[in-house]
Design a protein around this motif. Structure first.
Motif, PDB file in Angstrom:
ATOM      1  N   UNK A 142      30.644   8.689 -21.135  1.00  0.00           N
ATOM      2  CA  UNK A 142      30.836   9.487 -19.928  1.00  0.00           C
ATOM      3  C   UNK A 142      29.258   9.843 -19.481  1.00  0.00           C
ATOM      4  N   UNK A 143      28.346  10.043 -20.388  1.00  0.00           N
ATOM      5  CA  UNK A 143      26.947  10.130 -19.810  1.00  0.00           C
ATOM      6  C   UNK A 143      25.815   9.091 -20.013  1.00  0.00           C
ATOM      7  N   UNK A 175      20.255  16.188 -21.285  1.00  0.00           N
ATOM      8  CA  UNK A 175      21.570  16.005 -20.904  1.00  0.00           C
ATOM      9  C   UNK A 175      22.443  15.757 -21.834  1.00  0.00           C
ATOM     10  N   UNK A 231      31.336  17.633 -25.680  1.00  0.00           N
ATOM     11  CA  UNK A 231      31.780  16.277 -25.770  1.00  0.00           C
ATOM     12  C   UNK A 231      31.086  15.700 -27.128  1.00  0.00           C
ATOM     13  N   UNK A 285      23.329  19.237 -23.157  1.00  0.00           N
ATOM     14  CA  UNK A 285      24.288  19.858 -22.239  1.00  0.00           C
ATOM     15  C   UNK A 285      25.479  19.378 -22.475  1.00  0.00           C
ATOM     16  N   UNK A 286      25.879  18.078 -22.950  1.00  0.00           N
ATOM     17  CA  UNK A 286      27.302  17.597 -23.134  1.00  0.00           C
ATOM     18  C   UNK A 286      27.980  17.903 -24.305  1.00  0.00           C
ATOM     19  N   UNK A 305      32.108  10.202 -26.772  1.00  0.00           N
ATOM     20  CA  UNK A 305      32.362  10.766 -25.183  1.00  0.00           C
ATOM     21  C   UNK A 305      30.994  10.843 -24.463  1.00  0.00           C
ATOM     22  N   UNK A 356      27.123   5.256 -18.013  1.00  0.00           N
ATOM     23  CA  UNK A 356      27.373   5.038 -16.465  1.00  0.00           C
ATOM     24  C   UNK A 356      25.738   5.005 -15.822  1.00  0.00           C
ATOM     25  N   UNK A 357      24.777   5.610 -16.554  1.00  0.00           N
ATOM     26  CA  UNK A 357      23.434   5.451 -16.133  1.00  0.00           C
ATOM     27  C   UNK A 357      22.588   4.452 -16.735  1.00  0.00           C
TER      28      UNK A 357
END
Lengths: 369, 293
Positions: free
Chosen positions: B201-202, B184, B193, B187-188, B197, B205-206
Motif C-alpha cells: 500500500x505504501x 512513512x 499495517x 507511520x504505517x 501491507x 504505489x511510489x
C-alpha cells in the motif's frame, strides 16, 4: 501509578547508552513535553513509547499494561511525525482513514470518523486532494487528523512544528493547545524549542546527554531550575549566569562580583540560610526580566536592589530594550522598558530583583538551595 | 534579446548551428543505416539481393520472407519457422522479468526499511553477484539444473535468469528505497499495517519509475541472452536468439538473406517496443532521486 508509565527505561546501541534510567509517570490528560538539544535522547524516548525502538531495560506501560513487547499498532497510540509522513499516493481522506482501515473498521464508520475529524480541523475541503497539493500548514493538520481519528490513549508528537515558517508555527502552537484543552487527551510532545515547551505543556522534562535533567511544571522549570543546563536552556534570551562570591555583611548574606571598571557589585541574598556558605564561590543566575531599569522593576518584589554598571550595548527590540553590561566578567542582558533613554558608555542604575535569583555550584553545576 | 527565443544556456551563431546539425544528421544516418538495410532487404525477393544493391529499395515488394521466417523456415532439423521459439522467449522472459522485479523490490524494501544485522554484507554479496561473468557459472549451473530436474526446460531458463536478475533488481530498488522516507513506514506501522501491507500500500504505489527501469533492463538482458539459451535449452525450449542463430548459420541449402533479415528484425522487435513504450519513464526513473527524493 500514572496513565503512561516510564519505569527505569534505558536505551543502548551496543555499548553506547543513549538514554539513561528514566522515570516519568504521565497522568491522564497531561501534556508532557520532552525538550532538549539534538542528541539528548528525547526522540529516542518517544520512539520507545511508540514501539518503534526497543526498550533495552526497564518498562513502558500504558493504563497499567506493560507495552515493551506490544507492536506499535496495538498500543493504541497515534503519532504525528516531523515530516508529517503523509502517504503520497493517497488523498487526504484515505490518509486519515488508513489507520482505521488497517484496524478493520467498516467503511461507513470510517467515512463518518473522517468527516468528523475533518470538520474539527477544518480540512473538509481538502479531503480529495493529494498531500503534494497541500501547503505545510495543511499537511500538518492532516497529520493531526490522522492521529485524532484513531481516538488513541496517548498522542505522540515528534517535533511537529519545526518544518513550518515562524508565523504559522505560532498559530499551530495555539491550535494544538486549544485542541488539547478541548479533547483532554494525553500527549507526549518532543521539541527542541523551549518556547513551545513552556507554552504548550502541563509538565516539562528537560533532557540532556541521555538524562532527564529536570521534570516539572513550566513554572518550576523556569523559576526554579535544578541545574545550570536547565537554567541556560529554558528561556530566551537565556538566563544570565556569572561567577560571584558569597560574603556575609552585617549578618546578611550577599553575592559579590566584579563590574566592568574593576569595582565590586554586591547583591543581598533574600535567603538567610545562604550565610552558612560564607566565602564560597558560586554562579549567580538572574533572568533578563529580573534585571531592569528602576521604574520597570517588579513592584511586588521586596528584594529589588540597585547596581550601578556601565552599559556596553543596547538592543531595542520594539516592545523592550535589551541592555548588555558585564557582571563578574560575563556578559549579562537586562530587559528594560522600550522607551528608557540609555546609551552605550553610560553608567546606569540596574534594578535587580533578587527574589528571582538562583545560585549554582561552579563545580557540579547543581543548584545551591 | 536580439537572438530571439532561445532557452539554451550557450547562444550559438548560424555557422556553429549548421555544423552541429550536420554532425548530428551524419551520426543519425550512421546509426539508422543498418536498420534501413535490414528492413529494405527483408522486403525484397532473394534475386534482387543477389543482384547487388543492398541499399536500393525493392523493385518488387514482398512479405514472403517474413512469412517464411515466422512459420516455414528450416531451423535445426524441422521447418517450423521462428514462431515456436518466439513463444519460448515470451514464456521465458515474462515470468523471469516479473519475478525478478518483484523479488528485487522486496529485497530493496527489506534492506532499507527492515534492516538487520549483516544486511550490508548480504547486499554486498548480491551486488557481487551482478559482476560474476556468465561463463563462470555455466558448468555449476548445468549441474544444479540437472539436480533440480529443470535441465533443458523453459522453467530452467527462467530460474537461471532469475538468479542473475535479482542482483540488479535488488540494487535498483535498494537505492531507490534508500531515498524513500522511513517515517512513512513508521507511520504505517503505527497505523497498524504489517510487513506486506506496507509494501503493497505504501512502497509499491511510489515505485513506478524504478520498476520501469528494472523491467526494461531485465527484459532487454533476458530477451537478448544467447549464452544461457544455447547452453541450457533443448530443441523444444530454445529461445529466439538461439533459433535465429540456427536459422542464419545453417550450412546447408541456399542462404536466404531476406529471410534472415526478417528473422533478425523479429528478434529485435520486442525490445524495441519496450523502449518505445517505456523509454521516457526510463530516463525519468534513472534521474529520480538525483534531484529531489
Amino acid at each position: 501509578m500514572g496513565f503512561l508509565d516510564i519505569k527505569n527505561a534505558t536505551k543502548s546501541y551496543g555499548s553506547l547508552q543513549v538514554l539513561h534510567e528514566t522515570n516519568i509517570a504521565v497522568e491522564e490528560g497531561e501534556f508532557l513535553v520532552l525538550v532538549g538539544p539534538s542528541g539528548c535522547g528525547k526522540s529516542t524516548l518517544l520512539n520507545m513509547i511508540a514501539g518503534l525502538e526497543e526498550v533495552t531495560s526497564g518498562e513502558i506501560a500504558i493504563r497499567g499494561n506493560r507495552m515493551n513487547e506490544v507492536r506499535p499498532a496495538e498500543r493504541n497510540i497515534a503519532m504525528v511525525f516531523q515530516s508529517y509522513a503523509l502517504y503520497p499516493n493517497m488523498n487526504v481522506a484515505q490518509n486519515i482513514a488508513f489507520g482505521l482501515e488497517m484496524h478493520g473498521v467498516p467503511k461507513p464508520k470510517r467515512e463518518e470518523a473522517v468527516r468528523d475529524v475533518a470538520e474539527l480541523l477544518q480540512i473538509t475541503k481538502l479531503l480529495d486532494r493529494k498531500p503534494g497539493q497541500l501547503s505545510g500548514g495543511q499537511r500538518q493538520r492532516v497529520a493531526m487528523g490522522r492521529a485524532l481519528v484513531r481516538d488513541p490513549d496517548v498522542f505522540l508528537f515528534d517535533e511537529p512544528l519545526s518544518n513550518l515558517d515562524a508565523k504559522l508555527r505560532v498559530d499551530m502552537r495555539t491550535e494544538i493547545k486549544k485542541l488539547h484543552q478541548k479533547l483532554g487527551t494525553t500527549i507526549v510532545y518532543v521539541t527542541h524549542d523551549q518556547i513551545e515547551a513552556l507554552t504548550l505543556s502541563t509538565r516539562i522534562a528537560v533532557m540532556f546527554g541521555g538524562y532527564v535533567q529536570q521534570l516539572g511544571t513550566p513554572k518550576e522549570i523556569y523559576d526554579d531550575p535544578a541545574n545550570m543546563f536547565v537554567a541556560g536552556f529554558m528561556g530566551s534570551p537565556s538566563m544570565n549566569l556569572f561567577p560571584a562570591k558569597i560574603a556575609v555583611a552585617n549578618g546578611v548574606p550577599q553575592a559579590e562580583f566584579t563590574l566592568v571598571d574593576g569595582k565590586t557589585g554586591a547583591l543581598p541574598l533574600p535567603n538567610p540560610a545562604m550565610a552558612e556558605h560564607d566565602g564560597r564561590s558560586v554562579i549567580l543566575g538572574i533572568r533578563p526580566e529580573a534585571i531592569t531599569d528602576l521604574d520597570g522593576a517588579d513592584r511586588n518584589s521586596k528584594a529589588i536592589h540597585q547596581v550601578e554598571a556601565r552599559v556596553e550595548v543596547t538592543e531595542p527590540a520594539g516592545s523592550d530594550t535589551f541592555v548588555v553590561s558585564e557582571f563578574g566578567s560575563k556578559e549579562i542582558t537586562g530587559r528594560f522598558r522600550a522607551d528608557v533613554v540609555v546609551k552605550p558608555g553610560d553608567i546606569f542604575p540596574f534594578a535587580i530583583n533578587m527574589d528571582k535569583a538562583v545560585l549554582f555550584d561552579p563545580e557540579t553545576e547543581n543548584r545551591i538551595r | 534579446m536580439a537572438g530571439g527565443a532561445s532557452d539554451t544556456v550557450v547562444r550559438t551563431g548560424r555557422v556553429s548551428r549548421f555544423v552541429i546539425y550536420t554532425v548530428l544528421i551524419v551520426f543519425c544516418i550512421y546509426y539508422l543505416l543498418p536498420l534501413y538495410v535490414m528492413v529494405v532487404n527483408s522486403l525484397k525477393p532473394l534475386d534482387e539481393i543477389r543482384g547487388g544493391g543492398m541499399l536500393s529499395l525493392p523493385q518488387t515488394w514482398t512479405l514472403a520472407p517474413w512469412g517464411s521466417a515466422w512459420s516455414t523456415a528450416q531451423i535445426g532439423i524441422e521447418a517450423t519457422g521462428l514462431r515456436p521459439y518466439f513463444m519460448n522467449s515470451i514464456l521465458m522472459v515474462v515470468p523471469a522479468v516479473a519475478i525478478s522485479t518483484i523479488l528485487g523490490a522486496l529485497n530493496g524494501y527489506v534492506l532499507t526499511k527492515w534492516r538487520f544485522r549483516g544486511d550490508t554484507i548480504i547486499f554486498g554479496l548480491m551486488l557481487f553477484g551482478c559482476f560474476i561473468p556468465f561463463q563462470m557459472v555455466l558448468i555449476p549451473m548445468a549441474r544444479m539444473l540437472g539436480l533440480m530436474g529443470l535441465a533443458g526446460t523453459v522453467p530452467g531458463l527462467i530460474f537461471v535468469h532469475l538468479v542473475y536478475g535479482i542482483g540488479f533488481s535488488t540494487l535498483y530498488f535498494r537505492n531507490y528505497y534508500a531515498q524513500f522516507p522511513t517515517e512513512l513506514v513508521r507511520a504505517a506501522m503505527i497505523d497498524g499495517a504489517g510487513f506486506f501491507k506496507i509494501f503493497q500500500r505504501i512502497m509499491l504505489p511510489s515505485s513506478g519509475p524504478i520498476a520501469v527501469v528494472c523491467i526494461i533492463w531485465q527484459f532487454t538482458n533476458i530477451w537478448n541472452d544467447f549464452l544461457f539459451g544455447a547452453s541450457f535449452a533443448d530443441f523444444d525450449s530454445q529461445p529466439m536468439t538461439v533459433a535465429l542463430n540456427n536459422l542464419v548459420s545453417s550450412s546447408t541449402g541456399v542462404k536466404e538473406y531476406n529471410v534472415h533479415f526478417a528473422g533478425a528484425i523479429m528478434a529485435a522487435l520486442p525490445t524495441l517496443l519496450v523502449y518505445i513504450v517505456a523509454g521516457r519513464f526510463f530516463v525519468r526513473g534513472l534521474m529520480a532521486g538525483s534531484v529531489k527524493g
